[in-house]
Design a protein around this motif. Structure first.
Motif, PDB file in Angstrom:
ATOM      1  N   HIS A 185       0.836  -1.206   0.000  1.00 47.28           N
ATOM      2  CA  HIS A 185       0.000   0.000   0.000  1.00 47.28           C
ATOM      3  C   HIS A 185       0.875   1.262   0.000  1.00 47.28           C
ATOM      4  CE1 HIS A 185      -3.227   2.730   0.747  1.00 47.28           C
ATOM      5  NE2 HIS A 185      -2.682   3.115   1.876  1.00 47.28           N
ATOM      6  N   THR A 186       1.964   1.240   0.750  1.00 49.02           N
ATOM      7  CA  THR A 186       2.875   2.400   0.763  1.00 49.02           C
ATOM      8  C   THR A 186       3.383   2.666  -0.651  1.00 49.02           C
ATOM      9  OG1 THR A 186       3.567   1.890   3.002  1.00 49.02           O
ATOM     10  CG2 THR A 186       5.060   3.272   1.722  1.00 49.02           C
TER      11      THR A 186
ATOM     12  N   GLU B 160       1.913   1.733  -3.461  1.00 46.00           N
ATOM     13  CA  GLU B 160       0.746   2.216  -4.226  1.00 46.00           C
ATOM     14  C   GLU B 160       0.616   3.742  -4.080  1.00 46.00           C
ATOM     15  OE1 GLU B 160      -2.469   0.975  -5.798  1.00 46.00           O
ATOM     16  OE2 GLU B 160      -1.082  -0.559  -6.457  1.00 46.00           O
ATOM     17  N   GLU B 161       0.720   4.205  -2.842  1.00 45.88           N
ATOM     18  CA  GLU B 161       0.534   5.640  -2.594  1.00 45.88           C
ATOM     19  C   GLU B 161       1.634   6.472  -3.242  1.00 45.88           C
ATOM     20  OE1 GLU B 161      -0.029   5.845   1.742  1.00 45.88           O
ATOM     21  OE2 GLU B 161      -2.034   6.571   1.208  1.00 45.88           O
TER      22      GLU B 161
ATOM     23  N   GLU C  47      -4.534   7.125  -7.843  1.00 50.79           N
ATOM     24  CA  GLU C  47      -5.680   6.502  -7.159  1.00 50.79           C
ATOM     25  C   GLU C  47      -5.223   5.152  -6.572  1.00 50.79           C
ATOM     26  OE1 GLU C  47      -9.767   7.656  -9.023  1.00 50.79           O
ATOM     27  OE2 GLU C  47      -8.482   6.962 -10.640  1.00 50.79           O
ATOM     28  N   PRO C  48      -4.472   5.213  -5.463  1.00 51.85           N
ATOM     29  CA  PRO C  48      -3.909   3.969  -4.910  1.00 51.85           C
ATOM     30  C   PRO C  48      -4.981   3.038  -4.373  1.00 51.85           C
ATOM     31  CG  PRO C  48      -3.515   5.819  -3.425  1.00 51.85           C
ATOM     32  CD  PRO C  48      -4.120   6.394  -4.665  1.00 51.85           C
TER      33      PRO C  48
ATOM     34  N   SER D 193      -6.514   0.703  -1.596  1.00 48.18           N
ATOM     35  CA  SER D 193      -6.428   0.703  -0.136  1.00 48.18           C
ATOM     36  C   SER D 193      -5.855  -0.646   0.301  1.00 48.18           C
ATOM     37  CB  SER D 193      -7.816   0.886   0.473  1.00 48.18           C
ATOM     38  OG  SER D 193      -8.607  -0.233   0.144  1.00 48.18           O
TER      39      SER D 193
END
Ligand SMILES: CC(C)(COP(=O)(O)OP(=O)(O)OC[C@H]1O[C@@H](n2cnc3c(N)ncnc32)[C@H](O)[C@@H]1OP(=O)(O)O)[C@@H](O)C(=O)NCCC(=O)NCCS
Length: 145
Positions: free
Chosen positions: A16-17, A19-20, A25-26, A28
């Protein structure tokens, strides 16, 4: 030390980190759970035990769809995304997936080049497919042989 492994729930926070850091639009952490459901799977490249790159595939019958592939900005241009993609193609083959599709932003030359080198071909354009910012997608497909 580098290791390629199937994504497990304990990897979601690190995925997730990334992705962000990589996407407007990461996904969740909760949505990442999809990668451990049913026939779906994800592959992570770990460097010293931490996720440095990953990719996901959702699977229905003999068809796979690549969700995202990303490499943490500190670990780019070391072959990690290529290694993840190659492991995803092997895993898909083991699972009897014969056709694999993906969409990629038209402006993402690095990713398009990576997919072409892995054996994907470009099928066509999906107009206005992406948001934030709005952009066309190139649809690509991989068929073994
Ligand atoms: C695209 C991305 C996943 C590549 O990750 P990486 O680990 O740096 O990629 P690799 O080192 O395995 O490189 C594989 C190939 O991709 C291409 N590539 C990667 N980065 C590139 C760049 N900055 N410029 C041009 N080509 C590039 C090259 O063809 C490269 O092969 P080469 O090293 O033989 O030239 C990474 O830049 C990233 O995370 N980008 C943001 C997220 C993203 O756009 N994901 C793809 C859409 S789903």
């Amino acid at each position: 030390m580098q290791e390629i492994t199937l994504i497990r729930p304990e990897h979601f926070a690190e995925v997730h980190t990334i992705e962000e850091l990589c996407f407007s639009e990461p996904w969740s952490e909760r949505s990442l759970g999809l990668l451990c459901e049913g026939e779906n799977f994800g592959i992570a490249a770990l460097v010293d035990g931490r996720v440095a790159a990953y990719g996901g595939m959702t699977c229905v019958l003999d068809e796979g769809s690549v969700t995202n592939i990303a490499t943490h900005p500190d670990f780019r241009r070391r072959g990690l995304a290529s290694a993840v993609l190659s492991a995803m193609l092997c895993e898909a083959e083991k699972r009897g997936i014969e056709n694999i599709f993906l969409e990629v932003r038209a402006s993402n030359d690095a990713a398009r080049d990576m997919y072409l080198k892995a054996g994907f071909c470009e099928l066509g354009v999906r107009r206005g497919f992406y948001r934030h910012p709005t952009e066309d997608a190139i649809q690509m497909a991989y068929r073994k042989n």
